[in-house]
Design a protein around this motif. Structure first.
Motif, PDB file in Angstrom:
ATOM      1  N   ASP A 168      -8.207  -5.274   4.104  1.00 59.61           N
ATOM      2  CA  ASP A 168      -8.338  -4.452   2.904  1.00 59.61           C
ATOM      3  C   ASP A 168      -9.642  -4.860   2.241  1.00 59.61           C
ATOM      4  O   ASP A 168      -9.913  -6.041   2.060  1.00 59.61           O
ATOM      5  CB  ASP A 168      -7.161  -4.718   1.952  1.00 59.61           C
ATOM      6  N   ILE A 186       0.928  -6.608  -5.070  1.00 56.77           N
ATOM      7  CA  ILE A 186      -0.299  -6.235  -4.368  1.00 56.77           C
ATOM      8  C   ILE A 186      -0.929  -7.503  -3.807  1.00 56.77           C
ATOM      9  O   ILE A 186      -1.018  -8.521  -4.500  1.00 56.77           O
ATOM     10  CB  ILE A 186      -1.299  -5.539  -5.316  1.00 56.77           C
ATOM     11  N   HIS A 214       0.802  -1.225   0.000  1.00 55.59           N
ATOM     12  CA  HIS A 214       0.000   0.000   0.000  1.00 55.59           C
ATOM     13  C   HIS A 214       0.835   1.274   0.000  1.00 55.59           C
ATOM     14  O   HIS A 214       0.443   2.283  -0.542  1.00 55.59           O
ATOM     15  CB  HIS A 214      -0.931   0.018   1.216  1.00 55.59           C
ATOM     16  N   ASN A 241     -10.259   1.213  -8.763  1.00 55.47           N
ATOM     17  CA  ASN A 241     -11.629   0.874  -8.362  1.00 55.47           C
ATOM     18  C   ASN A 241     -12.396   1.978  -7.653  1.00 55.47           C
ATOM     19  O   ASN A 241     -13.570   1.825  -7.364  1.00 55.47           O
ATOM     20  CB  ASN A 241     -11.572  -0.355  -7.459  1.00 55.47           C
ATOM     21  N   HIS A 255     -10.800  -4.847  -0.735  1.00 53.31           N
ATOM     22  CA  HIS A 255     -10.830  -5.549  -2.025  1.00 53.31           C
ATOM     23  C   HIS A 255     -10.422  -7.008  -1.939  1.00 53.31           C
ATOM     24  O   HIS A 255     -10.143  -7.646  -2.962  1.00 53.31           O
ATOM     25  CB  HIS A 255     -10.028  -4.764  -3.060  1.00 53.31           C
ATOM     26  N   ARG A 293      -9.197  10.493  -3.558  1.00 57.48           N
ATOM     27  CA  ARG A 293      -8.649   9.135  -3.496  1.00 57.48           C
ATOM     28  C   ARG A 293      -7.278   9.066  -4.162  1.00 57.48           C
ATOM     29  O   ARG A 293      -6.366   8.425  -3.684  1.00 57.48           O
ATOM     30  CB  ARG A 293      -9.616   8.168  -4.175  1.00 57.48           C
ATOM     31  N   CYS A 338       0.517  -0.581  -4.834  1.00 58.42           N
ATOM     32  CA  CYS A 338      -0.834  -0.026  -4.992  1.00 58.42           C
ATOM     33  C   CYS A 338      -0.801   1.339  -5.675  1.00 58.42           C
ATOM     34  O   CYS A 338      -1.738   1.733  -6.356  1.00 58.42           O
ATOM     35  CB  CYS A 338      -1.504   0.108  -3.630  1.00 58.42           C
ATOM     36  N   HIS A 384      -3.777  -8.710  -3.346  1.00 52.44           N
ATOM     37  CA  HIS A 384      -4.835  -9.441  -4.065  1.00 52.44           C
ATOM     38  C   HIS A 384      -4.392  -9.910  -5.453  1.00 52.44           C
ATOM     39  O   HIS A 384      -5.140 -10.567  -6.156  1.00 52.44           O
ATOM     40  CB  HIS A 384      -6.091  -8.575  -4.193  1.00 52.44           C
ATOM     41  N   SER A 422      -3.282  -1.436 -10.142  1.00 56.93           N
ATOM     42  CA  SER A 422      -4.137  -1.791  -9.006  1.00 56.93           C
ATOM     43  C   SER A 422      -4.578  -3.249  -9.042  1.00 56.93           C
ATOM     44  O   SER A 422      -4.396  -3.946 -10.044  1.00 56.93           O
ATOM     45  CB  SER A 422      -5.376  -0.888  -8.918  1.00 56.93           C
ATOM     46  N   CYS A 423      -5.204  -3.681  -7.956  1.00 54.23           N
ATOM     47  CA  CYS A 423      -5.666  -5.073  -7.866  1.00 54.23           C
ATOM     48  C   CYS A 423      -6.891  -5.296  -8.723  1.00 54.23           C
ATOM     49  O   CYS A 423      -7.357  -6.419  -8.867  1.00 54.23           O
ATOM     50  CB  CYS A 423      -5.935  -5.448  -6.412  1.00 54.23           C
ATOM     51  N   CYS A 468      -3.574   4.093  -6.918  1.00 52.40           N
ATOM     52  CA  CYS A 468      -4.915   3.614  -6.590  1.00 52.40           C
ATOM     53  C   CYS A 468      -5.404   4.299  -5.325  1.00 52.40           C
ATOM     54  O   CYS A 468      -6.558   4.682  -5.234  1.00 52.40           O
ATOM     55  CB  CYS A 468      -4.938   2.102  -6.412  1.00 52.40           C
ATOM     56  N   LEU A 469      -4.507   4.425  -4.331  1.00 47.82           N
ATOM     57  CA  LEU A 469      -4.910   5.125  -3.118  1.00 47.82           C
ATOM     58  C   LEU A 469      -3.971   6.269  -2.769  1.00 47.82           C
ATOM     59  O   LEU A 469      -4.190   6.969  -1.789  1.00 47.82           O
ATOM     60  CB  LEU A 469      -5.073   4.159  -1.937  1.00 47.82           C
TER      61      LEU A 469
HETATM   62  S1  SF4 Z   1      -7.692  -1.374  -3.926  1.00 43.67           S
HETATM   63 FE1  SF4 Z   1      -5.889  -0.223  -4.409  1.00 43.67          FE
HETATM   64  S2  SF4 Z   1      -5.016   0.129  -2.393  1.00 43.67           S
HETATM   65 FE2  SF4 Z   1      -6.451  -1.531  -2.109  1.00 43.67          FE
HETATM   66  S3  SF4 Z   1      -5.221  -3.398  -2.407  1.00 43.67           S
HETATM   67 FE3  SF4 Z   1      -6.083  -2.834  -4.386  1.00 43.67          FE
HETATM   68  S4  SF4 Z   1      -4.481  -1.663  -5.367  1.00 43.67           S
HETATM   69 FE4  SF4 Z   1      -4.045  -1.687  -3.200  1.00 43.67          FE
END
Ligand code: SF4
Lengths: 202, 466
Positions: free
Chosen positions: B129, B108, B64, B429, B131, B435, B407, B110, B346-347, B410-411
């Motif tokens: 998390d 990542i 992250h 996402n 996701h 964000r 990540c 996921h 991202s995931c 993404c965040l």
């Molecule tokens: S949503 Fe974004 S921050 Fe959360 S695990 Fe997936 S890539 Fe990382």
């Protein structure tokens, strides 16, 4: 970790009449870099309290000295988004003990209950009543009685009951948490593990 | 015997006990942890004088809050460095497998769970998390948890959960050209709203889903949380088994045969009851893009932002606020809107198939001059594979900025932030306010749409350049 017992709270409120407030609004990700649970209150609703140039936003309700209290009243679908418990910590750390909304996101609700912050879900019409009352007189108080599962607008006497899971209610009333419970049934857990069939799941 | 859903079957198989008038105690098969939501859980354990109960069921990565450049060097930012150091220390002390920066399995959380075969059908999987729902693509119960719950699972390998209701979403038919699984899920969320799934666990079925690859299925399950659902899952089939064969942590040899037998039993009985059902037709789905500040505010890229009068009364205010933040107007066309950044990663869409889609589209073309494009692979393995396939050469020639796994934007916890007021087309996402950086404005879309936008510098339907 539940920090304190919860029974009854009477307090003025801070209204935030916005729907779908997500966890990135409650506490932006860039403030999640600490490795402790404390101090997140400083950055609660950070991007609403301060502009991107770090100037205090006087229009935002948390910056308005007229509004004080330990109850946060918010629009529907509060706490959607991330699973970060930091969102609940930030609200608790800021001094709130209750959040009132007509709808909470699942994970947020769990997280809040787990740390001793009480999410009170009321009907949309009761929520509107509260917002309207506060708009008229921001000194009005709400009374939340956990045991009776009741929320009341003190000035008008209007009340509504709210749902809470009995187990969670007991946890809050007594100041214990899920880990205490699970540690007590450790033998059952080990028994369960021994019953499992598939080695790749063991 | 009463007919059961796949969800019911897995849930019941993991039920240790049920608290009277309270939650269920569920046993957890795999616990994934990362640097941001675990340190306080470890600290909590220590405070209670407890150890980790089943360290071998836990896998850790740092994703992250890590830089996506120069990962071989010490992390420059102090707080991030501390967080990662704390994770390393906790994993070493408690005997937990850690795939940290520079580890060949790094990525990542996921992305690496499935890629390494840690994620398997029939399991219960949790991670701090939201996701975590991604893993449901393998036919397991996977959901995000908060830090108190992380602590709970560290201490007892169990979690206390209210049983959610069940929802089935069926999608049948053939997808139109240029429509990806990202468009499917953005479409579903636009129809059901960002809170339409709250309280439910979703099973996705139908011929469209069955035709999708594992990676495409993950994209769908990944975003289940964006309609408020607790998680999403898809029953395993041949595509799932093929994917898992020979993965590092998947059962091997004789065990694979035995596992297969078990995995084949994982389906919803035909008579089983769901609390809610929805049906969609694949043909009605077009390439999607979001215009607002929650993932439910999506429209077809050829469409227009709705007019205020078409928005239900109770949503008018948040609709107007969202457009104000985004600097857009009701009734506006999305196509042709100038953008500044593109984020591929991202995931949700940072896997090898996503990079292939993107690279294939941009091949032989050039990036628009004034657009900054970050391409961030979901894992080290994705990065290596992309190099091996020559994707990096294609991308470099087209002028893209290729990063290392994490990540990232993404965040926007690390330095990969979209500046205030700037527009980004993102394959991630969430399009929440701030964000992708304070004041950043996000349009969620598929890797194909991201590719089209990086070439033209404006929002473009993928089909328009084909
Ligand atoms: S949503 Fe974004 S921050 Fe959360 S695990 Fe997936 S890539 Fe990382």
């Amino acid at each position: 970790m539940v920090k304190e017992k919860f029974t009854t709270l009477v307090s003025t409120c801070i209204p935030l009449r916005i729907d779908n407030i997500d966890t990135d609004q409650i506490i932006p990700a860039r403030f999640l870099k600490a490795t402790s649970r404390e101090g997140y209150g400083n950055n609660l609703f950070r991007d609403w309290r301060f502009s991107s140039e770090n100037v205090l936003n006087r229009d935002f309700v948390l910056n308005n000295p007229d509004f004080k209290g330990r109850i946060l009243v918010v629009g529907k679908n509060f706490g959607c988004g991330s699973s970060r418990e930091h969102a609940a910590w930030a609200i608790f750390d800021y001094g709130f003990r209750v959040v009132v909304s007509s709808f909470f996101a699942d994970i947020f609700k769990n997280n809040a209950l787990n740390i001793g912050l009480l999410p009170v879900q009321v009907s949309p019409s009761f929520l509107t009543k509260i917002f309207n009352q506060i708009a008229e007189d921001h000194k009005i108080q709400l009374k939340i009685e956990l045991n009776a599962q009741e929320i009341m607008i003190l000035k008008t006497g209007e009340r509504e009951s709210f749902e809470i899971n009995q187990y969670k209610k007991n946890c809050l009333l007594n100041g214990f948490d899920d880990i205490d419970y699970l540690l007590n049934i450790k033998e059952k857990i080990i028994e369960f593990e021994n019953r499992k069939q598939y080695i790749w799941l063991k | 015997m009463t007919a059961k859903t796949l969800f019911d079957k897995i849930w019941e198989a993991h039920l240790v006990t049920e608290v009277k008038e309270g939650p269920c105690v569920l046993y957890i098969d795999r616990h994934l942890i990362h640097e941001v939501t675990s340190p306080q859980a470890f600290a909590g354990l220590e405070k209670r004088g407890l150890g980790v109960f089943r360290p071998r069921k836990i896998f850790a990565t740092a994703d992250h809050n890590v830089p996506t450049k120069d990962q071989h060097l010490p992390i420059r930012e102090e707080l991030s460095r501390n967080q990662v150091a704390k994770l390393t220390e906790n994993c070493q002390y408690h005997g937990i497998s850690l795939f940290g920066l520079n580890h060949p399995y790094h990525g990542i959380v996921h992305v690496i769970g499935p890629e390494l075969g840690i994620t398997q059908p029939g399991m219960t999987i949790v991670c701090g998390d939201s996701h975590t729902s991604t893993h449901g693509a393998f036919g397991c119960l996977a959901f995000g948890i908060g830090t108190s719950e992380v602590e709970m699972v560290l201490a007892t390998q169990c979690i206390m959960q209210q049983r959610p209701k069940t929802m089935r979403i069926t999608i049948d038919g053939k997808l139109n050209k240029g429509v990806t699984s990202k468009d499917i899920i953005l479409y579903i969320i636009s129809q059901l709203s960002a809170s339409g799934g709250t309280g439910y666990f979703v099973e996705y079925t139908g011929s469209t889903i069955r035709d999708l690859s594992m990676e495409a299925r993950m994209t769908i399950c990944n975003m289940s949380i964006e309609m408020g659902a607790r998680g999403g899952l898809i029953a395993p089939d041949e595509i799932t088994y093929d994917y898992l064969k020979d993965r590092e942590f998947a059962p091997g040899g004789k065990d694979f045969e035995k596992a297969l037998e078990f995995w084949k039993s994982l389906k919803t009985d035909s008579e089983a009851n769901f609390d809610r059902r929805h049906f969609f037709n694949a043909e009605e789905i077009e390439p999607m893009i979001t215009y607002g500040t929650n993932p439910g505010m999506g429209i077809r890229v050829n469409g227009r932002i709705p007019l205020l009068k078409h928005i239900p009364e109770e949503n008018k205010e948040s609709f107007s606020n969202a457009l104000k933040y985004m600097g857009l107007k009701p009734g506006m066309k999305m196509k042709g809107k100038k953008i500044d950044y593109v984020f591929v990663g991202s995931c949700t869409n940072g896997r090898i198939e996503d990079l292939r889609l993107f690279a294939d589209y941009v091949k032989g073309r050039k990036k628009a001059g004034d657009v900054t494009v970050w391409i961030v692979p979901g894992s080290k393995r994705v990065e290596n594979q992309a190099r091996k396939e020559g994707l990096y050469e294609i991308l470099e020639q087209a002028g893209f900025d290729l990063r290392q796994p994490g990540c990232s934007a993404c965040l926007a916890m690390n330095e990969d932030k979209v500046p205030a007021g700037k527009y980004a087309v993102s394959t991630s996402n969430r399009n929440f306010e701030g964000r992708q950086g304070p004041g950043a404005r996000t349009f969620l879309a598929s890797p194909l749409m991201a590719a089209a936008a990086s070439i033209t510098g404006v929002i473009t339907a993928p089909g328009d350049l084909l």
